[in-house]
Design a protein around this motif. Structure first.
Motif, PDB file in Angstrom:
ATOM      1  N   ALA A   4       0.825  -1.212   0.000  1.00  0.00           N
ATOM      2  CA  ALA A   4       0.000   0.000   0.000  1.00  0.00           C
ATOM      3  C   ALA A   4       0.857   1.258   0.000  1.00  0.00           C
ATOM      4  CB  ALA A   4      -0.924  -0.008   1.216  1.00  0.00           C
ATOM      5  N   CYS A   5       1.940   1.244   0.759  1.00  0.00           N
ATOM      6  CA  CYS A   5       2.804   2.424   0.832  1.00  0.00           C
ATOM      7  C   CYS A   5       3.563   2.645  -0.476  1.00  0.00           C
ATOM      8  CB  CYS A   5       3.777   2.291   2.000  1.00  0.00           C
ATOM      9  SG  CYS A   5       3.012   2.492   3.628  1.00  0.00           S
ATOM     10  N   VAL A   6       4.007   1.573  -1.096  1.00  0.00           N
ATOM     11  CA  VAL A   6       4.687   1.705  -2.395  1.00  0.00           C
ATOM     12  C   VAL A   6       3.716   2.253  -3.429  1.00  0.00           C
ATOM     13  CG1 VAL A   6       5.743   0.431  -4.306  1.00  0.00           C
ATOM     14  CG2 VAL A   6       6.444  -0.042  -1.964  1.00  0.00           C
ATOM     15  N   ALA A   7       2.483   1.741  -3.419  1.00  0.00           N
ATOM     16  CA  ALA A   7       1.473   2.228  -4.356  1.00  0.00           C
ATOM     17  C   ALA A   7       1.204   3.713  -4.134  1.00  0.00           C
ATOM     18  CB  ALA A   7       0.187   1.425  -4.205  1.00  0.00           C
ATOM     19  N   ALA A   8       1.141   4.136  -2.877  1.00  0.00           N
ATOM     20  CA  ALA A   8       0.869   5.540  -2.567  1.00  0.00           C
ATOM     21  C   ALA A   8       2.018   6.444  -2.998  1.00  0.00           C
ATOM     22  CB  ALA A   8       0.611   5.700  -1.070  1.00  0.00           C
ATOM     23  N   VAL A   9       3.234   5.997  -2.785  1.00  0.00           N
ATOM     24  CA  VAL A   9       4.406   6.798  -3.144  1.00  0.00           C
ATOM     25  C   VAL A   9       4.566   6.899  -4.656  1.00  0.00           C
ATOM     26  CG1 VAL A   9       6.929   6.864  -3.096  1.00  0.00           C
ATOM     27  CG2 VAL A   9       5.671   6.350  -1.008  1.00  0.00           C
ATOM     28  N   ALA A  10       4.408   5.758  -5.336  1.00  0.00           N
ATOM     29  CA  ALA A  10       4.682   5.720  -6.780  1.00  0.00           C
ATOM     30  C   ALA A  10       3.559   6.322  -7.606  1.00  0.00           C
ATOM     31  CB  ALA A  10       4.942   4.281  -7.209  1.00  0.00           C
ATOM     32  N   GLY A  11       2.314   6.157  -7.142  1.00  0.00           N
ATOM     33  CA  GLY A  11       1.186   6.699  -7.881  1.00  0.00           C
ATOM     34  C   GLY A  11       1.005   6.090  -9.261  1.00  0.00           C
ATOM     35  N   VAL A  12       1.341   4.806  -9.404  1.00  0.00           N
ATOM     36  CA  VAL A  12       1.212   4.116 -10.691  1.00  0.00           C
ATOM     37  C   VAL A  12      -0.197   3.534 -10.817  1.00  0.00           C
ATOM     38  CG1 VAL A  12       2.060   2.215 -12.109  1.00  0.00           C
ATOM     39  CG2 VAL A  12       3.658   3.552 -10.722  1.00  0.00           C
ATOM     40  N   PRO A  13      -0.926   3.863 -11.884  1.00  0.00           N
ATOM     41  CA  PRO A  13      -2.276   3.314 -12.056  1.00  0.00           C
ATOM     42  C   PRO A  13      -2.267   1.791 -12.085  1.00  0.00           C
ATOM     43  CG  PRO A  13      -1.893   5.116 -13.582  1.00  0.00           C
ATOM     44  CD  PRO A  13      -0.559   4.802 -12.960  1.00  0.00           C
ATOM     45  N   GLY A  14      -3.207   1.190 -11.382  1.00  0.00           N
ATOM     46  CA  GLY A  14      -3.336  -0.265 -11.383  1.00  0.00           C
ATOM     47  C   GLY A  14      -2.346  -0.984 -10.499  1.00  0.00           C
ATOM     48  N   ALA A  15      -1.523  -0.246  -9.717  1.00  0.00           N
ATOM     49  CA  ALA A  15      -0.494  -0.884  -8.901  1.00  0.00           C
ATOM     50  C   ALA A  15      -1.096  -1.790  -7.835  1.00  0.00           C
ATOM     51  CB  ALA A  15       0.400   0.175  -8.266  1.00  0.00           C
ATOM     52  N   ASP A  16      -2.157  -1.335  -7.183  1.00  0.00           N
ATOM     53  CA  ASP A  16      -2.771  -2.139  -6.120  1.00  0.00           C
ATOM     54  C   ASP A  16      -3.186  -3.515  -6.627  1.00  0.00           C
ATOM     55  OD1 ASP A  16      -2.532  -0.278  -4.042  1.00  0.00           O
ATOM     56  OD2 ASP A  16      -4.348   0.766  -4.666  1.00  0.00           O
ATOM     57  N   ASP A  17      -3.843  -3.544  -7.778  1.00  0.00           N
ATOM     58  CA  ASP A  17      -4.280  -4.818  -8.338  1.00  0.00           C
ATOM     59  C   ASP A  17      -3.079  -5.690  -8.725  1.00  0.00           C
ATOM     60  OD1 ASP A  17      -6.908  -4.096  -8.030  1.00  0.00           O
ATOM     61  OD2 ASP A  17      -7.170  -3.412 -10.100  1.00  0.00           O
ATOM     62  N   ALA A  18      -2.041  -5.064  -9.263  1.00  0.00           N
ATOM     63  CA  ALA A  18      -0.847  -5.813  -9.675  1.00  0.00           C
ATOM     64  C   ALA A  18      -0.162  -6.436  -8.471  1.00  0.00           C
ATOM     65  CB  ALA A  18       0.119  -4.903 -10.425  1.00  0.00           C
ATOM     66  N   TYR A  19      -0.063  -5.686  -7.376  1.00  0.00           N
ATOM     67  CA  TYR A  19       0.565  -6.224  -6.173  1.00  0.00           C
ATOM     68  C   TYR A  19      -0.259  -7.365  -5.598  1.00  0.00           C
ATOM     69  CZ  TYR A  19       3.226  -1.852  -6.377  1.00  0.00           C
ATOM     70  OH  TYR A  19       4.017  -0.805  -6.781  1.00  0.00           O
ATOM     71  N   ALA A  20      -1.574  -7.190  -5.579  1.00  0.00           N
ATOM     72  CA  ALA A  20      -2.446  -8.236  -5.052  1.00  0.00           C
ATOM     73  C   ALA A  20      -2.314  -9.516  -5.871  1.00  0.00           C
ATOM     74  CB  ALA A  20      -3.896  -7.759  -5.037  1.00  0.00           C
ATOM     75  N   ALA A  21      -2.226  -9.368  -7.193  1.00  0.00           N
ATOM     76  CA  ALA A  21      -2.079 -10.537  -8.063  1.00  0.00           C
ATOM     77  C   ALA A  21      -0.737 -11.225  -7.828  1.00  0.00           C
ATOM     78  CB  ALA A  21      -2.209 -10.115  -9.526  1.00  0.00           C
ATOM     79  N   ALA A  22       0.315 -10.425  -7.653  1.00  0.00           N
ATOM     80  CA  ALA A  22       1.641 -10.996  -7.416  1.00  0.00           C
ATOM     81  C   ALA A  22       1.680 -11.747  -6.087  1.00  0.00           C
ATOM     82  CB  ALA A  22       2.698  -9.894  -7.431  1.00  0.00           C
ATOM     83  N   LEU A  23       1.061 -11.173  -5.061  1.00  0.00           N
ATOM     84  CA  LEU A  23       1.030 -11.842  -3.764  1.00  0.00           C
ATOM     85  C   LEU A  23       0.223 -13.128  -3.819  1.00  0.00           C
ATOM     86  CD1 LEU A  23       0.635  -8.744  -1.416  1.00  0.00           C
ATOM     87  CD2 LEU A  23       2.651 -10.201  -1.682  1.00  0.00           C
ATOM     88  N   ALA A  24      -0.857 -13.114  -4.591  1.00  0.00           N
ATOM     89  CA  ALA A  24      -1.657 -14.327  -4.747  1.00  0.00           C
ATOM     90  C   ALA A  24      -0.846 -15.418  -5.439  1.00  0.00           C
ATOM     91  CB  ALA A  24      -2.929 -14.021  -5.541  1.00  0.00           C
ATOM     92  N   ARG A  25      -0.069 -15.028  -6.454  1.00  0.00           N
ATOM     93  CA  ARG A  25       0.778 -16.010  -7.139  1.00  0.00           C
ATOM     94  C   ARG A  25       1.832 -16.567  -6.186  1.00  0.00           C
ATOM     95  NH1 ARG A  25       1.615 -12.155 -10.977  1.00  0.00           N
ATOM     96  NH2 ARG A  25       3.890 -12.408 -10.914  1.00  0.00           N
ATOM     97  N   HIS A  26       2.405 -15.677  -5.373  1.00  0.00           N
ATOM     98  CA  HIS A  26       3.419 -16.132  -4.421  1.00  0.00           C
ATOM     99  C   HIS A  26       2.829 -17.108  -3.414  1.00  0.00           C
ATOM    100  CE1 HIS A  26       6.718 -16.209  -1.635  1.00  0.00           C
ATOM    101  NE2 HIS A  26       5.956 -15.708  -0.678  1.00  0.00           N
ATOM    102  N   GLU A  27       1.639 -16.792  -2.890  1.00  0.00           N
ATOM    103  CA  GLU A  27       0.995 -17.669  -1.912  1.00  0.00           C
ATOM    104  C   GLU A  27       0.627 -19.018  -2.525  1.00  0.00           C
ATOM    105  OE1 GLU A  27      -2.210 -15.333  -0.465  1.00  0.00           O
ATOM    106  OE2 GLU A  27      -0.899 -13.913   0.599  1.00  0.00           O
ATOM    107  N   ALA A  28       0.442 -19.026  -3.843  1.00  0.00           N
ATOM    108  CA  ALA A  28       0.132 -20.281  -4.546  1.00  0.00           C
ATOM    109  C   ALA A  28       1.395 -21.030  -4.951  1.00  0.00           C
ATOM    110  CB  ALA A  28      -0.718 -19.988  -5.778  1.00  0.00           C
ATOM    111  N   GLY A  29       2.559 -20.490  -4.566  1.00  0.00           N
ATOM    112  CA  GLY A  29       3.819 -21.144  -4.903  1.00  0.00           C
ATOM    113  C   GLY A  29       4.268 -20.879  -6.317  1.00  0.00           C
ATOM    114  N   GLU A  30       3.749 -19.816  -6.915  1.00  0.00           N
ATOM    115  CA  GLU A  30       4.105 -19.487  -8.290  1.00  0.00           C
ATOM    116  C   GLU A  30       4.888 -18.172  -8.345  1.00  0.00           C
ATOM    117  OE1 GLU A  30       0.315 -19.170 -10.109  1.00  0.00           O
ATOM    118  OE2 GLU A  30      -0.216 -21.284  -9.819  1.00  0.00           O
TER     119      GLU A  30
END
Length: 222
Positions: A25-51
């Protein structure tokens, strides 16, 4: 002769996804990149799935941010902001079950040292929340693992046997094993490196008995 047990912080003594989501959340707030929140959530989901091949959740956020064009200094600013929330309502943490009692018993046989790459921001408060503060002999922040680990282990080895406990093999365990220290892998990746370490389990409490036995035996050597 003094035995030393070195503990990692995130993912070892401090459990829960609160600090990780605060970082995203803090990286998304600092960077202000559109769609960052969704991208981070997707990456974390992949990591939790072992991918994804990520080292841990922080690496998943970091790599995703870099792929989105976030500058390294923005990543660092986001990380520092997130650490200011550590152990609070926006970045909650929890200890492994029975941690305080375990550390109290272990301290009878070994020097207990926390080694973390985290800066010294709210670490004291976090260790109080975890019930670990009264039992640690030393806390090393901004350790620069893995490169900073060998010097710390080598110094401890001059006083006696060393056991390093952590959840990331390349950062917490391999540098220690290379110098002849014992190693304990914990967390989701522990089974993948079980053949490379002294002991391994998905959760730290499963190793309490083995760690205490190691420390008692190590402290009895003269």
């Amino acid at each position: 002769m003094t035995a030393t047990v070195i503990f990692d912080f995130d993912g070892t003594l401090a459990l829960g996804d609160g600090p990780l989501h605060a970082y995203a959340a803090c990286v998304a707030a600092v960077a202000g990149v559109p769609g960052a929140d969704d991208a981070y959530a997707a990456a974390l989901a992949r990591h939790e799935a072992g991918e994804g091949g990520f080292r841990d959740g922080y690496h998943a956020v970091q790599q995703t941010a870099l792929d989105l064009g976030v500058a390294p200094d923005a990543l660092q600013e986001g990380y520092v902001r997130s650490r200011a929330l550590l152990a609070g309502p926006e970045a909650p943490i929890a200890p492994p079950a029975g941690l305080g009692d375990f550390l109290a018993r272990l301290a009878e046989h070994a020097e207990l040292v926390l080694v973390t790459n985290s800066p010294p921001i709210r670490i004291d408060e976090a260790l109080e929340v975890l019930g670990a503060a009264p039992h640690l002999d030393r806390v090393v922040c901004s350790a620069g693992k893995p490169d900073g680990m060998p010097a710390l282990v080598a110094d401890a080895l001059t006083r006696g046997p060393v056991l390093s406990v952590g959840d990331i093999y390349a950062y917490d365990l391999e540098p220690a094993a290379r110098l002849g220290a014992a190693t304990a892998a914990v967390g989701p990746a522990s089974s993948a490196v079980a053949h490379l370490v002294t002991m391994a389990a998905p959760e730290l409490p499963a190793l309490y008995g083995d760690i205490e036995a190691w420390a008692a035996a190590a402290s009895s050597r003269r």
